[in-house]
Design a protein around this motif. Structure first.
Motif, PDB file in Angstrom:
ATOM      1  N   GLY A  84     -26.568  33.720  23.428  1.00 38.45           N
ATOM      2  CA  GLY A  84     -26.080  33.643  22.050  1.00 38.45           C
ATOM      3  C   GLY A  84     -24.571  33.467  21.985  1.00 38.45           C
ATOM      4  O   GLY A  84     -24.020  33.380  20.902  1.00 38.45           O
ATOM      5  N   CYS A 107     -22.292  35.571  22.370  1.00 38.88           N
ATOM      6  CA  CYS A 107     -21.860  36.626  21.448  1.00 38.88           C
ATOM      7  C   CYS A 107     -20.443  37.093  21.736  1.00 38.88           C
ATOM      8  O   CYS A 107     -20.018  37.158  22.891  1.00 38.88           O
ATOM      9  CB  CYS A 107     -22.800  37.831  21.571  1.00 38.88           C
ATOM     10  SG  CYS A 107     -24.491  37.465  21.132  1.00 38.88           S
ATOM     11  N   LYS A 108     -19.780  37.459  20.665  1.00 40.86           N
ATOM     12  CA  LYS A 108     -18.456  38.062  20.810  1.00 40.86           C
ATOM     13  C   LYS A 108     -18.630  39.441  21.458  1.00 40.86           C
ATOM     14  O   LYS A 108     -17.885  39.800  22.361  1.00 40.86           O
ATOM     15  CB  LYS A 108     -17.820  38.199  19.428  1.00 40.86           C
ATOM     16  CG  LYS A 108     -16.432  38.766  19.453  1.00 40.86           C
ATOM     17  CD  LYS A 108     -15.742  38.594  18.113  1.00 40.86           C
ATOM     18  CE  LYS A 108     -16.434  39.391  17.014  1.00 40.86           C
ATOM     19  NZ  LYS A 108     -15.772  39.214  15.706  1.00 40.86           N
ATOM     20  N   LEU A 109     -19.634  40.176  20.993  1.00 38.94           N
ATOM     21  CA  LEU A 109     -19.926  41.474  21.591  1.00 38.94           C
ATOM     22  C   LEU A 109     -21.175  41.319  22.463  1.00 38.94           C
ATOM     23  O   LEU A 109     -22.294  41.491  22.004  1.00 38.94           O
ATOM     24  CB  LEU A 109     -20.163  42.537  20.504  1.00 38.94           C
ATOM     25  CG  LEU A 109     -20.069  44.000  20.919  1.00 38.94           C
ATOM     26  CD1 LEU A 109     -20.131  44.904  19.693  1.00 38.94           C
ATOM     27  CD2 LEU A 109     -21.089  44.444  21.938  1.00 38.94           C
ATOM     28  N   THR A 152     -23.606  42.545  25.152  1.00 39.10           N
ATOM     29  CA  THR A 152     -23.978  43.859  25.692  1.00 39.10           C
ATOM     30  C   THR A 152     -24.170  43.810  27.204  1.00 39.10           C
ATOM     31  O   THR A 152     -24.331  44.850  27.834  1.00 39.10           O
ATOM     32  CB  THR A 152     -25.259  44.373  25.018  1.00 39.10           C
ATOM     33  OG1 THR A 152     -26.224  43.328  24.985  1.00 39.10           O
ATOM     34  CG2 THR A 152     -24.974  44.846  23.606  1.00 39.10           C
ATOM     35  N   PRO A 202     -16.611  32.660  16.577  1.00 42.12           N
ATOM     36  CA  PRO A 202     -16.512  33.884  17.367  1.00 42.12           C
ATOM     37  C   PRO A 202     -17.301  33.781  18.678  1.00 42.12           C
ATOM     38  O   PRO A 202     -17.945  34.750  19.077  1.00 42.12           O
ATOM     39  CB  PRO A 202     -17.164  34.895  16.429  1.00 42.12           C
ATOM     40  CG  PRO A 202     -18.282  34.104  15.790  1.00 42.12           C
ATOM     41  CD  PRO A 202     -17.840  32.676  15.744  1.00 42.12           C
ATOM     42  N   TYR A 203     -17.301  32.640  19.313  1.00 42.42           N
ATOM     43  CA  TYR A 203     -18.185  32.442  20.468  1.00 42.42           C
ATOM     44  C   TYR A 203     -17.443  32.504  21.805  1.00 42.42           C
ATOM     45  O   TYR A 203     -16.343  31.955  21.948  1.00 42.42           O
ATOM     46  CB  TYR A 203     -18.914  31.105  20.341  1.00 42.42           C
ATOM     47  CG  TYR A 203     -19.796  31.038  19.110  1.00 42.42           C
ATOM     48  CD1 TYR A 203     -20.988  31.748  19.050  1.00 42.42           C
ATOM     49  CD2 TYR A 203     -19.420  30.301  17.997  1.00 42.42           C
ATOM     50  CE1 TYR A 203     -21.785  31.719  17.911  1.00 42.42           C
ATOM     51  CE2 TYR A 203     -20.208  30.259  16.860  1.00 42.42           C
ATOM     52  CZ  TYR A 203     -21.391  30.971  16.821  1.00 42.42           C
ATOM     53  OH  TYR A 203     -22.177  30.957  15.702  1.00 42.42           O
ATOM     54  N   CYS A 238     -28.227  43.121  28.608  1.00 35.95           N
ATOM     55  CA  CYS A 238     -28.606  41.889  27.914  1.00 35.95           C
ATOM     56  C   CYS A 238     -30.063  41.933  27.451  1.00 35.95           C
ATOM     57  O   CYS A 238     -30.384  41.535  26.338  1.00 35.95           O
ATOM     58  CB  CYS A 238     -28.374  40.706  28.849  1.00 35.95           C
ATOM     59  SG  CYS A 238     -28.777  39.120  28.116  1.00 35.95           S
ATOM     60  N   GLY A 252     -29.938  41.946  23.765  1.00 37.93           N
ATOM     61  CA  GLY A 252     -29.734  40.516  23.545  1.00 37.93           C
ATOM     62  C   GLY A 252     -30.976  39.684  23.784  1.00 37.93           C
ATOM     63  O   GLY A 252     -32.105  40.134  23.563  1.00 37.93           O
ATOM     64  N   ASN A 253     -30.746  38.480  24.287  1.00 33.51           N
ATOM     65  CA  ASN A 253     -31.844  37.521  24.454  1.00 33.51           C
ATOM     66  C   ASN A 253     -32.445  37.511  25.854  1.00 33.51           C
ATOM     67  O   ASN A 253     -33.381  36.767  26.105  1.00 33.51           O
ATOM     68  CB  ASN A 253     -31.328  36.109  24.162  1.00 33.51           C
ATOM     69  CG  ASN A 253     -30.961  35.935  22.715  1.00 33.51           C
ATOM     70  OD1 ASN A 253     -31.309  36.759  21.879  1.00 33.51           O
ATOM     71  ND2 ASN A 253     -30.254  34.870  22.408  1.00 33.51           N
ATOM     72  N   GLY A 254     -31.865  38.267  26.762  1.00 34.17           N
ATOM     73  CA  GLY A 254     -32.371  38.235  28.139  1.00 34.17           C
ATOM     74  C   GLY A 254     -31.915  36.999  28.886  1.00 34.17           C
ATOM     75  O   GLY A 254     -32.613  36.535  29.791  1.00 34.17           O
TER      76      GLY A 254
END
Lengths: 230, 385
Positions: free
Chosen positions: A118, A120-122, A124, A156-157, A177, A181-183
Motif C-alpha cells: 500500500g 503506506c506512510k505508516l 507496520t 503520502p506514499y 505487515c 497490512g496487506n501481507g
C-alpha cells in the motif's frame, strides 16, 4: 589321435574342460544331474575356462559399475531437481528461520511484493507499534538490523525495500505487515545463498510445516503479481 | 525268393532304417526341446544374477550419494532470538473494562464465508453479505432469506423502497425485497470495488476502494460524478486506501462521511465534493486508529456520533460527533478467533475485518468476518460517556 577316447565299455571319455551337449545326455539316456543346467555346469567349474571366467567377471564388474552410477546419479538428479522454499501462506514468522539455518547468516530473507504493498506512510512492517516520529530514526524502526529501507515517493506514499545483506530472516517485519497490512512482506529462501541441504535444518524445526521442496524451474513461492496464476 | 527275401530284407531293412530315422528325428526333437528349456533356464538365471549385481551397484551408489550429501550439522549452534527480534503488540490486545459501554446480548452465525457486508433495514431486519451470497435475518437472528450469489458480496445497502443494493467486484446488483433480481449495474468505472454504499435521495454514493474515490451514481446506476479525487485546487489530497477497506455513510447533518484509512481519519464532504472537516489520528492507543490503515468501517447514530471498527487490533469504538473518543463497544479480547489468526501471522486475517451497523433500536450489530458471527450489543444501563 582324436580328442575323445573310449573307456573299456566303449563309452567315449571327454577331455577335461569340455562340456557335454545336452542332447548327448538324451542320446545316451543319461539325464543331466538334478537341477543342473548348462549355465550351472559352466559356473561349477567343471568346464569353466579362464577366458570364460574373465569374460563373466568383466561383465559382472560392468554391471556393478552401471548400477552404482545409476544409483548415484539417480539420487543426485532428483536432488538437483528441487529447492527448499517457504510457503508464505503457511509461515507463522516464528523466528526459527534466523536461527536454524546451517549458514551463519540464514539463507531466508524477507522479500517484498510491490504489487501488494500500500506504500503506506505508516508501515507496520517498518515502524515500531508506537513510533516517536514517522521518520527513519533508528528508535522508530522495527527491524533490529535496519534491513528494511524506506524511500519517499510522493505525499503520502513511501516505497519499502529490503537490504538482503542485513536481513537475518527473523520475520519481525513480516508479522507487522501481516497483522495490520496487506501481507506484502514475506519470507523466502534466497537461492543465491541457500546450499540446498538434503534435509533442510529449518524445515526440520519449522512448527508450521511451511517448508517444502519445489521444482528448480520454479524455486520461489511468490505473492502478488508474481504468484502462480497471476 | 532271394530277390523276394532280399527284397524282403531290403524292405525290412528299409523299415528298420525308417524306424531308426524316425526315432532319431524324435530324439532330435526331444533334444531340441530340452535344449530350449535349458537355454531359458540359463537365461533366467543369468538375468537374475545380472539384476542382483546391478541392484547391489545401485545400493552402493545410493549409499555413496548419501555419504556425499550436505547434512545440517550446525543447526543447534545459534542461540534463540532475543526480544528485539520479536513483534509484540500484546499490550494493546487487552482493553480497560471501564471503557466498555456496551455488552453482548445475543450472537448468531452469519453462515457465510468471509462475510464483510452488513446493513439494517428500517424494520430492523439484518442483511449480511459474504462469499456465499446474501442472507436476511430477523432482528433476533432468525434466518429469513438466503440468496446465493456466485460472486462475493463486499457491500450491501438498502433503498427506502425496500430494494437491496448488492456490491460485488466490478458491479452492483439490484434485488427486490424478496431477493429477486431487478437490475445489474455493470457499466461502472473499470476496477470498481464497491466496499460500501450510501443511499441519499435519488443518488447512490459508492466507496470504490479500487479507484480510491466515492462514485456518485444516479437512480439507474449511471455514474454522474466522483467525490474525493486528488485535486490540489480544491485542497483535496485524495483518499489513501492501501487495502480493500473503504467506507461511506450519509450523516444526519446532510454531509457524507468517508473514511481515509491511510490517514487514519474520517472526513466530511458536501454532496458537491467539498471537504468540510476531518478527524482522527493514527495510534495503537485506544483513542486512535491503529496500524497502517484504519478505521475499516463505521456507522452513525441519529445524533451524529460514530461507531468505528478497526482491523489488526479488532476494536469497536465510540466517538462523538466531533471525533472525541467516548468508549468501547468491544475490545480486542472480544474477538479471540481474529486475534489468534492475527498473532499466528497466517493470512487468515488478511482481507478480513470487523464491521458494524446500528439498528433502529440503537443496538450495535457487529459482524466478525473471521469468527463468522453477528453479535448484538446493547448499551449498558449504567454506561456514561
Amino acid at each position: 589321435m582324436t580328442d575323445e577316447s573310449s573307456n573299456a565299455s566303449g563309452e567315449r571319455r571327454r577331455p577335461a574342460g569340455s562340456v557335454r551337449h545336452p542332447a548327448e545326455h538324451s542320446a545316451a539316456n543319461e539325464p543331466p544331474p538334478s537341477g543342473q543346467t548348462l549355465a550351472a555346469a559352466q559356473v561349477t567349474g567343471q568346464g569353466l575356462s579362464r577366458r570364460d571366467w574373465l569374460k563373466g567377471g568383466a561383465r559382472g564388474v560392468g554391471l556393478l559399475g552401471f548400477g552404482a552410477a545409476a544409483g548415484f546419479l539417480g539420487t543426485r538428479e532428483s536432488k538437483a531437481a528441487t529447492r527448499w522454499q517457504i510457503d508464505p501462506n503457511q509461515c507463522i514468522q516464528c523466528g526459527r528461520c534466523a536461527t536454524a539455518c546451517v549458514l551463519e547468516v540464514s539463507a531466508v530473507k524477507c522479500v517484498h511484493s510491490f504489487s501488494m504493498c500500500g506504500y503506506c506512510k505508516l508501515c507496520t512492517g517498518y515502524f515500531e507499534p508506537e513510533p516517536i516520529n514517522l521518520d527513519e530514526g533508528a528508535e522508530n524502526q522495527l527491524c533490529p538490523t535496519g534491513a528494511l529501507q524506506r524511500k519517499f515517493i510522493e505525499d503520502p506514499y513511501y516505497e519499502y525495500s529490503i537490504n538482503k545483506d542485513l536481513c537475518v530472516g527473523c520475520g519481525k517485519c513480516v508479522k507487522g505487515c501481516n497483522m495490520f497490512g496487506n501481507g506484502s512482506l514475506y519470507l523466502q529462501v534466497s537461492h543465491d545463498r541457500c546450499v540446498n541441504c538434503n534435509i533442510c535444518a529449518i524445515a526440520r524445526e519449522c512448527p508450521a510445516q511451511a517448508f517444502r521442496q519445489v521444482p528448480v524451474t520454479k524455486p520461489y513461492l511468490l505473492r502478488g503479481k508474481g504468484a502462480a496464476g497471476k | 525268393m532271394s530277390d523276394d527275401g532280399s527284397n524282403g530284407q531290403l524292405t525290412g531293412g528299409r523299415k528298420e532304417e525308417t524306424t531308426g530315422m524316425s526315432s532319431l528325428l524324435k530324439g532330435e526333437e526331444e533334444a531340441t526341446g530340452t535344449d530350449s528349456l535349458l537355454k531359458r533356464r540359463a537365461l533366467l538365471r543369468a538375468a537374475a544374477w545380472g539384476g542382483g549385481v546391478v541392484g547391489l551397484g545401485g545400493l552402493s551408489g545410493l549409499g555413496l550419494s548419501r555419504f556425499t550429501r550436505r547434512t545440517p550439522q550446525a543447526a543447534a549452534a545459534k542461540p534463540p532470538l532475543g526480544a528485539d527480534f520479536t513483534y509484540d503488540v500484546s499490550r494493546f490486545q487487552t482493553s480497560d473494562p471501564a471503557l466498555l459501554r456496551y455488552e453482548e446480548t445475543a450472537r448468531f452465525a452469519s453462515g457465510l464465508e468471509r462475510a464483510r457486508a452488513i446493513a439494517v433495514a428500517a424494520d430492523g431486519t439484518i442483511f449480511v453479505g459474504g462469499a456465499g451470497g446474501l442472507r436476511k435475518f430477523s432482528p433476533t437472528g432468525e434466518g429469513l432469506l438466503n440468496i446465493p450469489l456466485e460472486q462475493a458480496v463486499v457491500s450491501v445497502a438498502l433503498r427506502p423502497s425496500g430494494e437491496i443494493l448488492v456490491g460485488q467486484p466490478g458491479k452492483i446488483t439490484v434485488l427486490d425485497a424478496n431477493g429477486a433480481g431487478v437490475a445489474v449495474w455493470s457499466g461502472l468505472p473499470a476496477g470498481l470495488l464497491p466496499t460500501a454504499m450510501a443511499v441519499a435521495g435519488d443518488k447512490v454514493y459508492v466507496a470504490d476502494a479500487g479507484n480510491r474515490v466515492v462514485q456518485v451514481l444516479d437512480a439507474t446506476g449511471k455514474p454522474v460524478g466522483v467525490i474525493g479525487a486528488r485535486d490540489p485546487a480544491r485542497n483535496l489530497k485524495g483518499f489513501v486506501v492501501p487495502s480493500p477497506y473503504f467506507c461511506v455513510r450519509m450523516a444526519p447533518d446532510g454531509l457524507l462521511r468517508v473514511t481515509n484509512p491511510g490517514e487514519h481519519q474520517i472526513e466530511a464532504f458536501t454532496l458537491e465534493g467539498d471537504l468540510e472537516l476531518a478527524w482522527g489520528r493514527g495510534s495503537f492507543a485506544v483513542e486512535g486508529f491503529c496500524g497502517c490503515c484504519n478505521p475499516v468501517s463505521f456507522d452513525m447514530f441519529p445524533d451524529g456520533s460514530f461507531v468505528t471498527c478497526e482491523k489488526g487490533l479488532p476494536r469497536v469504538k465510540l466517538y462523538n460527533s466531533t471525533g472525541e473518543f467516548t468508549g468501547l463497544v468491544a475490545g480486542p479480547e472480544a474477538f479471540p478467533e481474529y486475534l489468534q489468526a492475527a498473532n499466528a501471522g497466517t493470512p487468515d486475517s488478511l482481507g478480513s475485518g470487523i464491521y458494524a451497523a446500528i439498528d433502529p433500536q440503537g443496538r450495535i450489530l457487529i459482524l466478525d468476518s473471521v469468527g463468522g458471527s453477528i453479535r448484538i450489543m446493547q448499551r449498558k444501563p449504567q454506561a456514561h460517556d
